[in-house]
Design a protein around this motif. Structure first.
Motif, PDB file in Angstrom:
ATOM      1  N   TYR A 487      80.677  -1.306  57.659  1.00 53.95           N
ATOM      2  CA  TYR A 487      81.613  -1.685  56.588  1.00 53.95           C
ATOM      3  C   TYR A 487      82.889  -2.301  57.150  1.00 53.95           C
ATOM      4  O   TYR A 487      83.405  -3.285  56.629  1.00 53.95           O
ATOM      5  CB  TYR A 487      81.973  -0.457  55.752  1.00 53.95           C
ATOM      6  CG  TYR A 487      80.977  -0.142  54.658  1.00 53.95           C
ATOM      7  CD1 TYR A 487      79.715  -0.701  54.656  1.00 53.95           C
ATOM      8  CD2 TYR A 487      81.308   0.712  53.619  1.00 53.95           C
ATOM      9  CE1 TYR A 487      78.806  -0.414  53.654  1.00 53.95           C
ATOM     10  CE2 TYR A 487      80.398   1.001  52.609  1.00 53.95           C
ATOM     11  CZ  TYR A 487      79.151   0.442  52.641  1.00 53.95           C
ATOM     12  OH  TYR A 487      78.250   0.717  51.654  1.00 53.95           O
ATOM     13  N   ARG A 491      84.413  -5.868  56.502  1.00 59.81           N
ATOM     14  CA  ARG A 491      85.778  -6.088  56.014  1.00 59.81           C
ATOM     15  C   ARG A 491      86.464  -7.139  56.897  1.00 59.81           C
ATOM     16  O   ARG A 491      87.099  -8.062  56.404  1.00 59.81           O
ATOM     17  CB  ARG A 491      86.576  -4.773  56.044  1.00 59.81           C
ATOM     18  CG  ARG A 491      87.967  -4.894  55.428  1.00 59.81           C
ATOM     19  CD  ARG A 491      88.786  -3.629  55.607  1.00 59.81           C
ATOM     20  NE  ARG A 491      89.136  -3.361  56.982  1.00 59.81           N
ATOM     21  CZ  ARG A 491      90.110  -3.970  57.665  1.00 59.81           C
ATOM     22  NH1 ARG A 491      90.840  -4.900  57.089  1.00 59.81           N
ATOM     23  NH2 ARG A 491      90.338  -3.678  58.934  1.00 59.81           N
ATOM     24  N   PRO A 535      81.248   5.007  50.359  1.00 61.74           N
ATOM     25  CA  PRO A 535      80.975   3.663  50.813  1.00 61.74           C
ATOM     26  C   PRO A 535      79.707   3.083  50.225  1.00 61.74           C
ATOM     27  O   PRO A 535      79.609   1.911  50.001  1.00 61.74           O
ATOM     28  CB  PRO A 535      80.839   3.816  52.328  1.00 61.74           C
ATOM     29  CG  PRO A 535      81.560   5.059  52.659  1.00 61.74           C
ATOM     30  CD  PRO A 535      81.505   5.930  51.438  1.00 61.74           C
ATOM     31  N   SER A 536      78.708   3.893  49.995  1.00 58.92           N
ATOM     32  CA  SER A 536      77.441   3.349  49.496  1.00 58.92           C
ATOM     33  C   SER A 536      77.182   3.792  48.090  1.00 58.92           C
ATOM     34  O   SER A 536      76.116   4.254  47.766  1.00 58.92           O
ATOM     35  CB  SER A 536      76.310   3.832  50.386  1.00 58.92           C
ATOM     36  OG  SER A 536      75.981   2.839  51.268  1.00 58.92           O
ATOM     37  N   PHE A 691      86.833   4.197  56.220  1.00 57.04           N
ATOM     38  CA  PHE A 691      85.800   4.291  55.184  1.00 57.04           C
ATOM     39  C   PHE A 691      85.274   5.711  55.012  1.00 57.04           C
ATOM     40  O   PHE A 691      84.453   5.963  54.140  1.00 57.04           O
ATOM     41  CB  PHE A 691      84.639   3.329  55.493  1.00 57.04           C
ATOM     42  CG  PHE A 691      85.003   1.904  55.209  1.00 57.04           C
ATOM     43  CD1 PHE A 691      84.981   1.419  53.906  1.00 57.04           C
ATOM     44  CD2 PHE A 691      85.409   1.052  56.216  1.00 57.04           C
ATOM     45  CE1 PHE A 691      85.349   0.115  53.626  1.00 57.04           C
ATOM     46  CE2 PHE A 691      85.785  -0.252  55.942  1.00 57.04           C
ATOM     47  CZ  PHE A 691      85.765  -0.725  54.637  1.00 57.04           C
ATOM     48  N   ARG A 697      88.304   0.956  46.871  1.00 55.30           N
ATOM     49  CA  ARG A 697      86.962   0.395  46.734  1.00 55.30           C
ATOM     50  C   ARG A 697      86.974  -1.035  46.185  1.00 55.30           C
ATOM     51  O   ARG A 697      86.215  -1.889  46.625  1.00 55.30           O
ATOM     52  CB  ARG A 697      86.143   1.295  45.812  1.00 55.30           C
ATOM     53  CG  ARG A 697      84.661   1.028  45.822  1.00 55.30           C
ATOM     54  CD  ARG A 697      83.967   2.080  45.013  1.00 55.30           C
ATOM     55  NE  ARG A 697      84.378   2.065  43.626  1.00 55.30           N
ATOM     56  CZ  ARG A 697      83.773   1.380  42.668  1.00 55.30           C
ATOM     57  NH1 ARG A 697      82.736   0.643  42.960  1.00 55.30           N
ATOM     58  NH2 ARG A 697      84.197   1.437  41.433  1.00 55.30           N
ATOM     59  N   PHE A 700      87.294  -3.887  48.597  1.00 53.53           N
ATOM     60  CA  PHE A 700      86.220  -4.098  49.579  1.00 53.53           C
ATOM     61  C   PHE A 700      85.131  -4.911  48.880  1.00 53.53           C
ATOM     62  O   PHE A 700      84.331  -4.378  48.119  1.00 53.53           O
ATOM     63  CB  PHE A 700      85.685  -2.733  50.045  1.00 53.53           C
ATOM     64  CG  PHE A 700      84.594  -2.837  51.074  1.00 53.53           C
ATOM     65  CD1 PHE A 700      84.838  -3.438  52.299  1.00 53.53           C
ATOM     66  CD2 PHE A 700      83.320  -2.353  50.827  1.00 53.53           C
ATOM     67  CE1 PHE A 700      83.840  -3.555  53.251  1.00 53.53           C
ATOM     68  CE2 PHE A 700      82.307  -2.452  51.768  1.00 53.53           C
ATOM     69  CZ  PHE A 700      82.573  -3.058  52.985  1.00 53.53           C
ATOM     70  N   ARG A 713      72.401  -5.633  49.001  1.00 54.85           N
ATOM     71  CA  ARG A 713      73.387  -4.858  49.764  1.00 54.85           C
ATOM     72  C   ARG A 713      72.739  -3.729  50.563  1.00 54.85           C
ATOM     73  O   ARG A 713      72.960  -3.565  51.751  1.00 54.85           O
ATOM     74  CB  ARG A 713      74.426  -4.303  48.785  1.00 54.85           C
ATOM     75  CG  ARG A 713      75.403  -3.368  49.407  1.00 54.85           C
ATOM     76  CD  ARG A 713      76.433  -2.904  48.413  1.00 54.85           C
ATOM     77  NE  ARG A 713      77.367  -2.007  49.072  1.00 54.85           N
ATOM     78  CZ  ARG A 713      78.571  -1.741  48.629  1.00 54.85           C
ATOM     79  NH1 ARG A 713      79.002  -2.299  47.534  1.00 54.85           N
ATOM     80  NH2 ARG A 713      79.365  -0.913  49.280  1.00 54.85           N
ATOM     81  N   GLU A 717      72.396  -2.933  54.614  1.00 51.40           N
ATOM     82  CA  GLU A 717      72.989  -1.724  55.189  1.00 51.40           C
ATOM     83  C   GLU A 717      71.948  -0.895  55.947  1.00 51.40           C
ATOM     84  O   GLU A 717      72.167  -0.485  57.082  1.00 51.40           O
ATOM     85  CB  GLU A 717      73.614  -0.876  54.075  1.00 51.40           C
ATOM     86  CG  GLU A 717      74.869  -1.512  53.515  1.00 51.40           C
ATOM     87  CD  GLU A 717      75.413  -0.806  52.273  1.00 51.40           C
ATOM     88  OE1 GLU A 717      76.384  -1.319  51.707  1.00 51.40           O
ATOM     89  OE2 GLU A 717      74.859   0.230  51.871  1.00 51.40           O
TER      90      GLU A 717
END
Ligand code: HEM
Length: 772
Positions: A487, A491, A535-536, A691, A697, A700, A713, A717
């Motif tokens: 992440y 960023r 984050p997810s 993160f 959020r 991001f 996504r 990941e």
């Protein structure tokens, strides 16, 4: 349209065709900053310069756009992008329709239909498979490229030679001058296997690249072939085709029989040479290439040449057939992939239909057998039937899932995808999922090399959770720190540099001005838990503040709210706009506003209102108000989420409006958002831990915003975390520092990038060593 916002007045607009090819000019902020300006300028170079988070970019060619990194504004805007208010300017995406209509270039009802059918393709079984595939890709790569053997005898780096221009790897080190060559192939292998269910074997880099570049004719051959074809066409117009064909056939037959004729006399030799020349010419004109392209090679070439394909698509058609080897190779690859995809879809359709029928039949048979325990029905037992089916494994790659979803939609009478649309979407998975993930994986490795202490943390996490047995997808949520590293890389290096929207109608956004700091500013842990998502979050079961869990099938299968966004359930963050008679300078968070008088402020009203598009007075002017006929979604929201009557607008002191004129193009800038110090502390620093704590959020946005956010996504990941687990558990990664070079200099070097379809690194050199 946007002249009330400060910004750049340029000779060329970065959005026009000339802007795409023109390099950065001298005095870039007055002439032309180059197409890569979002990356080069980030937040400090443009938004900080003008003192506001929404600026205008106007070219002399008339194209004007609003360019924003203002989080409340873009969040509100993007949350409605699935509706008719701020759609994508899809005419800009025309070239992506090469293989067929697809979700990226669709809008409105067409987009909803495509998204509904394609979202279930990202199923839990597919992710299960992705993890297994990616793990074996890394293992095969290590084996085929002989990493273990090559890194056995490392004794230490070679002594530095002053003025050395290129790093020289020591014994036991593996040096990649550009590690993207490696990650591109890993990402391609993942898309090939998990995306299309293709057996993509890992071949050593050299042999694979060599075989791929052997396609297409050399330039001189192509020129000659084109010339001969023109001569043939001209001759054809004079002599009847049938006669010409007979002559050509007779000459080539004569040449073929005489080219190996024995004899030493000069006459014989001359005849032989002439015959060979005729045969060669004939081959050049008729047989483009002997060796048939394999799907694996086609995939590689299509992924590699997609930028060229997109660039060429906008040229006149005759230019597309120019006899350049690269162009002919690219065309061959695209044709091959298209043909193969068509065949694959046809066979998957059959196979999946068989499985669907089989499971139905086995269900009905098992109920029959249950009711007839003696088994006297004469039919094969359910278990026999089931085992016959099990002999063949049901495919769960992305393409098969897409076909399955299309069949299921057809069967329930819904609007499904045509064959061309399935091909179009499959191509988009390749295009959207290949380079983006490959570049991000390369930069993650580079950042871990530049910050060894973070790499050690990553290694410890791997060691903690990666037992000697192979990890499986259920282990994925344990690798929190690795995901945080990914992440943080996204960023710092967001692959997509601009997310375009267009105002489809004059739109008024009603703003709650009382919320001064806005709910999207960075907040400490104890505040506003609602906004602090893990984050997810789209992967998890959406427990706020928790990390993704893969325990349930549901957590992996996109829910309607996940697919279409959840803006209906959550209150949108308010925008911050100055109150009437309040100057920009009085605001402590006037991010949406032009604050520098670079554009002369003509009236006090201008100074006190924020708007995009036509200037309006403090109260909504009657001319504009009269344009708001029919539902205007933004007008309906007030501070507490209740509806506000239009008549209240002008008088309600708590509400201020932002007006966006129809046709205004708005570009959301992920790099500027990600480097905005308002949302990120020390934004230049690589700090994965940020993160693991509550973070903003909405600030991001590497995967986009709102309803149109990235479908792949999780794919990217899972793929990246799996790669890191399986590579870093045995190898450490380092920067190949040259004599006198500091880590900062090396980081500046690998951060150099240009904006093509996505952000593309210039060079990411890395060294790998075996861990003790
Ligand atoms: C690091 C990896 C990735 C990044 C940064 C990324 C970024 C994005 C962004 C920013 C968008 C929105 C574009 C827009 O609104 O104009 C998007 C859309 C999309 N992405 Fe990704 N993507 C990544 C990987 C993938 C992968 C692996 C796939 C598929 C296998 C994929 C498939 C898609 C699709 C289908 C859309 C269109 C969604 C829609 O319009 O409804 N992406 N991506």
């Amino acid at each position: 349209m946007v002249s009330d916002f400060p910004g750049l007045r340029l000779i060329v607009s970065p959005m026009c065709t000339l802007g795409l090819v023109l390099p950065r000019l001298p005095m870039p902020l007055y002439t032309y900053p180059g197409f890569s300006f979002p990356w080069n300028l980030k937040h400090a170079g443009l938004f900080k310069l003008f003192g506001c988070d929404t600026v205008s970019l106007c070219g002399w060619d008339g194209r004007a756009i609003l360019y924003t990194c203002d989080v409340p504004f873009l969040t509100r805007m993007a949350s409605y992008s699935g509706s008719t208010v701020f759609p994508k300017p899809i005419e800009e995406y025309g070239v992506l329709s090469y293989f067929g209509d697809n979700v990226v270039i669709a809008e409105h009802a067409n987009w909803r239909r495509q998204r509904k059918v394609s979202a279930p393709a990202f199923s839990s079984k597919m992710f299960e498979r992705l993890w297994i595939d990616m793990a074996s890709i890394v293992r095969e790569m290590l084996h085929e490229e002989r990493w273990e053997e090559r890194t056995r005898d490392f004794v230490g780096p070679l002594p530095m030679v002053p003025q050395q221009a290129e790093y020289v790897a020591a014994t036991g080190e593996i040096y990649y001058p550009h590690v993207v060559d490696l990650t591109l192939r890993m990402a391609l292998a993942a898309i090939a296997r998990t995306g299309f269910g293709i057996e993509f074997e890992w071949r050593s880099d050299e042999s694979f690249t060599k075989s791929c570049s052997s396609f297409g004719q050399p330039f001189w051959k192509s020129i000659l072939a084109t010339f001969l074809r023109i001569v043939y066409q001209l001759a054809n117009s004079v002599i009847p085709t049938i006669v010409l064909d007979d002559v050509v056939r007779a000459v080539t037959t004569f040449a073929a029989t005489n080219q190996h004729r024995r004899g030493d006399s000069p006459l014989h030799l001359a005849l032989q040479t002439t015959c060979k020349a005729i045969i060669t010419l004939f081959e050049i004109t008729t047989v483009p290439h002997q060796h048939t392209m394999r799907l694996q090679e086609a995939l590689h070439l299509v992924a590699k040449e997609s930028t060229l394909k997109l660039a060429i698509s906008s040229l006149p058609s005759w230019l597309k057939c120019l006899p350049f080897r690269r162009v002919s190779r690219m065309n061959m690859a695209f044709d091959c992939l298209h043909r193969e995809l068509k065949n694959m879809i046809a066979s998957r359709r059959q196979e999946i239909a068989m499985f669907m029928e089989g499971s139905l039949e086995s269900m009905s048979m098992s109920s029959m057998c249950d009711s007839d325990e003696s088994g006297s029905s004469g039919l094969p037992s359910a278990s026999t039937f089931g085992s016959q089916l099990q002999e063949k494994e049901e495919p769960f790659d992305l393409l098969s899932n897409l076909v399955r979803s299309a069949i299921q939609t057809e069967r329930v009478g819904g609007q499904s995808l045509s064959e061309d649309e399935i091909i179009g979407n499959a191509y988009i998975y390749l295009l959207a999922g290949h380079e983006t993930t490959a570049h991000s994986m390369a930069w993650t490795l580079a950042l871990l090399a530049a910050y060894p202490e973070e790499q050690e943390k990553a290694y410890h996490e791997i060691m903690e959770h990666d037992s000697q047995e192979d990890t499986i997808i259920r282990d994925y949520p344990k690798f929190k720190f690795l995901l945080a590293c990914y992440y943080e890389t996204l960023r710092l290096f967001p692959p997509v540099q601009q997310i375009p929207k267009v105002a489809a109608e004059d739109t008024q956004i009603l703003i709650d001005k009382s919320n001064k700091v806005g709910s999207d500013s960075p907040v400490p842990a104890q505040q506003s838990e609602q906004r602090l998502m893990p984050p997810s979050e789209s992967f998890s079961d959406r427990k706020l503040g928790t990390f993704p869990s893969l325990d349930s099938e549901a957590s992996l299968t996109p829910s309607p709210s996940r697919v279409f966004g959840n803006h209906r359930r959550h209150k949108l963050p308010p925008l911050i706009i100055p109150a009437r008679n309040q100057t920009h300078h009085q605001l402590d968070f006037s991010s949406s506003l032009p604050s520098l008088p670079s554009t002369p402020v003509a009236s006090p009203m201008r100074e006190t209102m924020a708007y995009v598009g036509t200037p309006v007075s403090g109260n909504t002017p009657s001319s504009l108000r009269s344009e708001f006929i029919g539902p205007a979604p933004f007008v309906q929201l007030s501070k507490d989420g209740s509806k506000v009557k239009r008549s209240e607008l002008s008088s309600n002191e708590e509400q201020v409006s932002l007006i966006i004129k129809k046709g205004t193009i708005i570009f959301i800038s992920p790099p500027a958002v990600h480097y905005n110090p308002k949302y990120w502390e020390e934004p230049e620093k690589f700090t994965p831990e940020r993160f693991l704590k509550p973070y903003c959020r909405s600030a991001f946005i590497p995967f986009g915003v709102g309803t149109r956010a990235c479908l792949g996504r999780k794919f990217s990941e899972v793929e990246s975390v799996c790669m890191l687990v399986h590579l870093l558990r045995s190898y450490s990664v380092h920067l190949p520092l040259l004599p006198g070079q500091t880590v900062e200099e090396a980081r500046a070097k690998f951060s150099r990038a240009s904006v093509r379809i996505t952000l593309t690194p210039d060079k990411v050199p890395l060294v790998f060593r075996r861990r003790k």
